[in-house]
Design a protein around this motif. Sequence first.
Motif, PDB file in Angstrom:
ATOM      1  N   ALA A 114       0.827  -1.207   0.000  1.00 40.19           N
ATOM      2  CA  ALA A 114       0.000   0.000   0.000  1.00 40.19           C
ATOM      3  C   ALA A 114       0.860   1.255   0.000  1.00 40.19           C
ATOM      4  N   SER A 115       1.920   1.243   0.797  1.00 40.10           N
ATOM      5  CA  SER A 115       2.811   2.414   0.856  1.00 40.10           C
ATOM      6  C   SER A 115       3.432   2.700  -0.508  1.00 40.10           C
ATOM      7  N   ALA A 116       3.878   1.651  -1.196  1.00 42.80           N
ATOM      8  CA  ALA A 116       4.478   1.829  -2.523  1.00 42.80           C
ATOM      9  C   ALA A 116       3.452   2.338  -3.522  1.00 42.80           C
ATOM     10  N   LEU A 117       2.235   1.831  -3.441  1.00 37.18           N
ATOM     11  CA  LEU A 117       1.179   2.248  -4.370  1.00 37.18           C
ATOM     12  C   LEU A 117       0.771   3.700  -4.140  1.00 37.18           C
ATOM     13  N   VAL A 118       0.796   4.148  -2.884  1.00 35.69           N
ATOM     14  CA  VAL A 118       0.504   5.562  -2.604  1.00 35.69           C
ATOM     15  C   VAL A 118       1.539   6.446  -3.282  1.00 35.69           C
ATOM     16  N   ARG A 119       2.801   6.037  -3.200  1.00 40.50           N
ATOM     17  CA  ARG A 119       3.863   6.815  -3.845  1.00 40.50           C
ATOM     18  C   ARG A 119       3.662   6.877  -5.349  1.00 40.50           C
ATOM     19  N   GLN A 120       2.978   5.903  -5.918  1.00 39.65           N
ATOM     20  CA  GLN A 120       2.702   5.888  -7.353  1.00 39.65           C
ATOM     21  C   GLN A 120       1.387   6.591  -7.693  1.00 39.65           C
ATOM     22  N   GLY A 121       0.679   7.048  -6.662  1.00 34.28           N
ATOM     23  CA  GLY A 121      -0.570   7.763  -6.892  1.00 34.28           C
ATOM     24  C   GLY A 121      -1.775   6.877  -7.104  1.00 34.28           C
ATOM     25  N   ASP A 122      -1.638   5.575  -6.863  1.00 33.94           N
ATOM     26  CA  ASP A 122      -2.757   4.650  -7.043  1.00 33.94           C
ATOM     27  C   ASP A 122      -3.435   4.430  -5.692  1.00 33.94           C
ATOM     28  N   ALA A 172      -4.020   1.002  -3.279  1.00 34.29           N
ATOM     29  CA  ALA A 172      -3.419   1.027  -1.945  1.00 34.29           C
ATOM     30  C   ALA A 172      -4.470   0.738  -0.881  1.00 34.29           C
ATOM     31  N   ALA A 173      -5.654   1.305  -1.067  1.00 32.39           N
ATOM     32  CA  ALA A 173      -6.742   1.049  -0.120  1.00 32.39           C
ATOM     33  C   ALA A 173      -7.123  -0.424  -0.107  1.00 32.39           C
ATOM     34  N   ASP A 174      -7.116  -1.038  -1.280  1.00 34.16           N
ATOM     35  CA  ASP A 174      -7.430  -2.467  -1.362  1.00 34.16           C
ATOM     36  C   ASP A 174      -6.417  -3.297  -0.578  1.00 34.16           C
ATOM     37  N   GLU A 175      -5.148  -2.896  -0.638  1.00 38.97           N
ATOM     38  CA  GLU A 175      -4.118  -3.620   0.112  1.00 38.97           C
ATOM     39  C   GLU A 175      -4.367  -3.516   1.622  1.00 38.97           C
ATOM     40  N   LEU A 197      -7.861   1.008   9.217  1.00 40.94           N
ATOM     41  CA  LEU A 197      -9.221   1.385   8.822  1.00 40.94           C
ATOM     42  C   LEU A 197      -9.277   2.872   8.493  1.00 40.94           C
ATOM     43  N   ARG A 198      -8.681   3.675   9.346  1.00 35.60           N
ATOM     44  CA  ARG A 198      -8.658   5.119   9.114  1.00 35.60           C
ATOM     45  C   ARG A 198      -7.832   5.464   7.878  1.00 35.60           C
ATOM     46  N   ASP A 199      -6.674   4.803   7.723  1.00 40.38           N
ATOM     47  CA  ASP A 199      -5.842   5.057   6.553  1.00 40.38           C
ATOM     48  C   ASP A 199      -6.566   4.662   5.268  1.00 40.38           C
ATOM     49  N   GLU A 200      -7.268   3.554   5.325  1.00 36.86           N
ATOM     50  CA  GLU A 200      -8.010   3.123   4.133  1.00 36.86           C
ATOM     51  C   GLU A 200      -9.097   4.136   3.785  1.00 36.86           C
ATOM     52  N   ALA A 201      -9.755   4.663   4.806  1.00 32.65           N
ATOM     53  CA  ALA A 201     -10.778   5.677   4.556  1.00 32.65           C
ATOM     54  C   ALA A 201     -10.183   6.885   3.840  1.00 32.65           C
ATOM     55  N   ARG A 218     -11.072   8.140   0.038  1.00 36.77           N
ATOM     56  CA  ARG A 218     -11.433   9.540  -0.192  1.00 36.77           C
ATOM     57  C   ARG A 218     -10.567  10.144  -1.290  1.00 36.77           C
ATOM     58  N   ALA A 219      -9.260   9.893  -1.216  1.00 38.74           N
ATOM     59  CA  ALA A 219      -8.353  10.429  -2.235  1.00 38.74           C
ATOM     60  C   ALA A 219      -8.606   9.803  -3.596  1.00 38.74           C
ATOM     61  N   GLY A 220      -9.123   8.568  -3.591  1.00 38.15           N
ATOM     62  CA  GLY A 220      -9.412   7.877  -4.841  1.00 38.15           C
ATOM     63  C   GLY A 220     -10.818   8.112  -5.355  1.00 38.15           C
ATOM     64  N   ASN A 221     -11.497   9.123  -4.785  1.00 38.58           N
ATOM     65  CA  ASN A 221     -12.853   9.496  -5.221  1.00 38.58           C
ATOM     66  C   ASN A 221     -13.873   8.378  -4.994  1.00 38.58           C
ATOM     67  N   GLN A 222     -13.618   7.525  -4.026  1.00 35.51           N
ATOM     68  CA  GLN A 222     -14.600   6.506  -3.641  1.00 35.51           C
ATOM     69  C   GLN A 222     -15.300   7.001  -2.373  1.00 35.51           C
ATOM     70  N   SER A 223     -16.126   8.019  -2.563  1.00 40.02           N
ATOM     71  CA  SER A 223     -16.724   8.716  -1.423  1.00 40.02           C
ATOM     72  C   SER A 223     -17.626   7.807  -0.585  1.00 40.02           C
ATOM     73  N   THR A 224     -18.447   7.006  -1.249  1.00 36.10           N
ATOM     74  CA  THR A 224     -19.370   6.149  -0.508  1.00 36.10           C
ATOM     75  C   THR A 224     -18.608   5.201   0.409  1.00 36.10           C
ATOM     76  N   GLU A 225     -17.575   4.572  -0.130  1.00 37.80           N
ATOM     77  CA  GLU A 225     -16.772   3.645   0.667  1.00 37.80           C
ATOM     78  C   GLU A 225     -16.044   4.379   1.793  1.00 37.80           C
ATOM     79  N   ALA A 226     -15.524   5.569   1.475  1.00 39.04           N
ATOM     80  CA  ALA A 226     -14.801   6.346   2.490  1.00 39.04           C
ATOM     81  C   ALA A 226     -15.722   6.733   3.635  1.00 39.04           C
ATOM     82  N   ILE A 227     -16.945   7.125   3.310  1.00 40.37           N
ATOM     83  CA  ILE A 227     -17.909   7.494   4.349  1.00 40.37           C
ATOM     84  C   ILE A 227     -18.164   6.324   5.289  1.00 40.37           C
TER      85      ILE A 227
END
Length: 379
Positions: free
Chosen positions: A97-105, A109-112, A131-135, A139-148
């Motif tokens: 997840a950390s590596a994927l964040v650095r790549q902007g995905d 990363a949330a899936d990981e 859980l909080r980091d995934e939220a 949010r950053a990935g425009n998955q608002s419903t899941e983030a909420i």
Amino acid sequence: MSQSIENASRGKSMQRWVGIAVLSALSVMAHANEPLPGDIVRDLNGLQSQLAEQPSGEADSDVLNRITRHARSQAERLAGGNRADQWASALYHQLAASALVRQGDHVAAADELASARQRPSVPSSQILRWLRDEASLRRAGNQSTEAITLYEQWLTQSKGNPHYDESAWRLVRLLAEEERWEDAAEWLSPLLQKGGLTDAQQALTTVVLRNAGQNEQALGWLVGDLNAQSEPDAWRQAAGLAQQAGQAGVAAGVWEMAWQLGKFTTVEDRLTLIRLHLAGGTPARAGEHLEVAIQEGVLARDEETLRLLAGAWQQARHVDKALSAWRALAENTQQAEDWRQYGQLAYRWGQDDQAEEALIKAANLGDDQAEQWLANFEE
């Protein structure tokens, strides 16, 4: 809620998250309930070191891809093992997840992290952090419903956590973006009791309360927070909300204070102030502002201004000023109707001489009603 501000906020949030994610794995390995084999510890530390060595904003995509592939492979290989293997699998998911964040995905990363949270033997405290980091990533990935959903889960289990308020505000903003106003207002309520809001939080509060139909609460919040340092837009917003809530007097008072503080300075601002006083039950104040504006030459002594002035003093029931203003208006327009209304008002207020004179002028200009009124002066 400016899109540019929102994007900047998300970008900074993700940058902070990267650092937290990398350091978190080291801390967790040191305090894990399940001891890890030496080769796994060395492998995890090596991957973290490689990730940490990548310069911010200039990371080598080949290196990041290699870290991601290796971490995913290890996570999958260890997923069916004992409790120590399960714990290691979760940590590999976090590294991926950390590596994927650095790549902007952010979504990947949330899936990981979602996979990491599902592994047995993971401490509950770490599950909550992920859980909080995934939220945040959703949010950053425009998955608002899941983030909420994730933020709500985290908040219900994390009262007293130092990150609670920050996460609650993120949830309120997400709910507002989805136009779920009542839900946003429900989460907002306990935050308002704590006070100390930033400008952005104040603006969000107003938007949420207004759209949730809580105009009086929003008005109380806005008016109570206004001070000499408040921006003109804050004063305008409070006055506008007072009008919407049917509290014209409050709107006039807010605008008056802003005017006195020099927040409003244009001719249109002054006219708005005058009209608010007329609507808010303080017509004498409207008349005073009109007279000053005419004297200063800010407003022309034309029909529109004189009509406003006459109406203001009439509404205030200031006999001398009202009759003087009506006379000035009639002299300006030379309309029979204005002379008649001036005469009728003078008659009702017992100023017979003025009334008769005005009605005669109206009758001479062809006003039939004035002729009928003049009959009251016949002996």
